[in-house]
Design a protein around this motif. Sequence first.
Motif, PDB file in Angstrom:
ATOM      1  N   ALA A   1     -22.415  88.458 -97.533  1.00 12.00           N
ATOM      2  CA  ALA A   1     -22.088  89.385 -97.309  1.00 12.00           C
ATOM      3  C   ALA A   1     -22.672  89.949 -96.162  1.00 12.00           C
ATOM      4  CB  ALA A   1     -23.994  90.673 -97.527  1.00 12.00           C
ATOM      5  N   ARG A   2     -22.500  88.821 -94.855  1.00  7.89           N
ATOM      6  CA  ARG A   2     -22.164  89.563 -93.714  1.00  7.89           C
ATOM      7  C   ARG A   2     -21.292  89.012 -93.630  1.00  7.89           C
ATOM      8  NH1 ARG A   2     -21.395  85.673 -89.712  1.00  7.89           N
ATOM      9  NH2 ARG A   2     -21.122  83.802 -90.665  1.00  7.89           N
ATOM     10  N   LEU A   3     -20.608  88.476 -93.754  1.00  8.03           N
ATOM     11  CA  LEU A   3     -18.543  88.128 -93.768  1.00  8.03           C
ATOM     12  C   LEU A   3     -18.396  89.430 -94.337  1.00  8.03           C
ATOM     13  CD1 LEU A   3     -19.136  84.366 -94.892  1.00  8.03           C
ATOM     14  CD2 LEU A   3     -18.499  85.282 -92.303  1.00  8.03           C
ATOM     15  N   ALA A   4     -18.413  89.400 -95.714  1.00  7.77           N
ATOM     16  CA  ALA A   4     -17.862  91.094 -96.117  1.00  7.77           C
ATOM     17  C   ALA A   4     -17.909  92.407 -95.561  1.00  7.77           C
ATOM     18  CB  ALA A   4     -18.468  90.805 -97.596  1.00  7.77           C
ATOM     19  N   THR A   5     -19.134  92.739 -94.673  1.00  4.46           N
ATOM     20  CA  THR A   5     -19.485  93.179 -93.231  1.00  4.46           C
ATOM     21  C   THR A   5     -18.389  93.222 -92.631  1.00  4.46           C
ATOM     22  OG1 THR A   5     -21.981  93.066 -94.667  1.00  4.46           O
ATOM     23  CG2 THR A   5     -21.075  94.805 -92.558  1.00  4.46           C
ATOM     24  N   GLU A   6     -19.139  92.266 -92.103  1.00  5.73           N
ATOM     25  CA  GLU A   6     -17.762  92.195 -90.733  1.00  5.73           C
ATOM     26  C   GLU A   6     -16.127  91.665 -91.117  1.00  5.73           C
ATOM     27  OE1 GLU A   6     -18.595  88.170 -89.626  1.00  5.73           O
ATOM     28  OE2 GLU A   6     -20.779  88.372 -88.866  1.00  5.73           O
ATOM     29  N   ALA A   7     -15.736  91.516 -92.437  1.00  3.41           N
ATOM     30  CA  ALA A   7     -14.319  91.682 -93.178  1.00  3.41           C
ATOM     31  C   ALA A   7     -14.317  93.472 -93.131  1.00  3.41           C
ATOM     32  CB  ALA A   7     -13.961  91.019 -93.878  1.00  3.41           C
ATOM     33  N   TYR A   8     -14.820  93.793 -93.421  1.00  2.00           N
ATOM     34  CA  TYR A   8     -15.414  96.039 -93.568  1.00  2.00           C
ATOM     35  C   TYR A   8     -15.286  96.136 -92.565  1.00  2.00           C
ATOM     36  CZ  TYR A   8     -16.198 100.365 -94.962  1.00  2.00           C
ATOM     37  OH  TYR A   8     -16.629 101.657 -94.778  1.00  2.00           O
ATOM     38  N   LEU A   9     -15.902  95.961 -91.740  1.00  2.00           N
ATOM     39  CA  LEU A   9     -15.758  96.651 -90.355  1.00  2.00           C
ATOM     40  C   LEU A   9     -14.485  96.310 -89.509  1.00  2.00           C
ATOM     41  CD1 LEU A   9     -19.913  96.258 -88.938  1.00  2.00           C
ATOM     42  CD2 LEU A   9     -18.630  98.221 -89.371  1.00  2.00           C
ATOM     43  N   GLU A  10     -14.205  94.973 -89.366  1.00  2.00           N
ATOM     44  CA  GLU A  10     -12.626  95.130 -88.898  1.00  2.00           C
ATOM     45  C   GLU A  10     -11.369  95.516 -89.798  1.00  2.00           C
ATOM     46  OE1 GLU A  10     -11.918  90.520 -88.636  1.00  2.00           O
ATOM     47  OE2 GLU A  10     -13.830  90.511 -87.780  1.00  2.00           O
ATOM     48  N   GLY A  11     -11.610  95.854 -90.744  1.00  2.00           N
ATOM     49  CA  GLY A  11     -10.778  96.783 -91.146  1.00  2.00           C
ATOM     50  C   GLY A  11     -10.643  98.045 -90.731  1.00  2.00           C
ATOM     51  N   ASP A  12     -12.099  98.456 -90.692  1.00  2.00           N
ATOM     52  CA  ASP A  12     -11.728  99.930 -89.841  1.00  2.00           C
ATOM     53  C   ASP A  12     -11.197  99.913 -88.777  1.00  2.00           C
ATOM     54  OD1 ASP A  12     -12.953 100.682 -92.473  1.00  2.00           O
ATOM     55  OD2 ASP A  12     -14.551 101.099 -91.770  1.00  2.00           O
ATOM     56  N   LEU A  13     -11.811  99.161 -87.936  1.00  2.00           N
ATOM     57  CA  LEU A  13     -11.085  99.275 -86.466  1.00  2.00           C
ATOM     58  C   LEU A  13     -10.080  99.408 -86.561  1.00  2.00           C
ATOM     59  CD1 LEU A  13     -14.064  96.314 -84.471  1.00  2.00           C
ATOM     60  CD2 LEU A  13     -13.713  98.959 -84.867  1.00  2.00           C
ATOM     61  N   GLU A  14      -9.451  98.362 -87.229  1.00  2.00           N
ATOM     62  CA  GLU A  14      -7.711  98.233 -87.333  1.00  2.00           C
ATOM     63  C   GLU A  14      -6.729  99.320 -87.707  1.00  2.00           C
ATOM     64  OE1 GLU A  14      -3.994  96.265 -87.281  1.00  2.00           O
ATOM     65  OE2 GLU A  14      -6.226  95.523 -86.655  1.00  2.00           O
ATOM     66  N   MET A  15      -7.998 100.337 -88.578  1.00  3.84           N
ATOM     67  CA  MET A  15      -7.740 101.244 -89.340  1.00  3.84           C
ATOM     68  C   MET A  15      -7.274 101.916 -88.390  1.00  3.84           C
ATOM     69  SD  MET A  15      -7.849 103.453 -92.314  1.00  3.84           S
ATOM     70  CE  MET A  15      -9.719 102.787 -92.861  1.00  3.84           C
TER      71      MET A  15
END
Length: 56
Positions: A20-34
């Motif tokens: 769950a932590r890794l998935a959340t980090e990936a989601y946030l990184e995706g938002d930052l990239e967008m």
Amino acid sequence: MWCNGGIVLSVRAAKSITGARLATEAYLEGDLEMAKNKQEQYAKAPTPEELKGSEK
């Protein structure tokens, strides 16, 4: 017997929390990239078509 079940349960819970932590980090990184992509896109100099405005 219960001890093994307790170990399995604790390892499974730890793996779930880590996932769950890794998935959340990936989601946030995706938002930052967008956000970065949009910021770069709209920070460019206007095109001649944009400077003309909309013709009605």
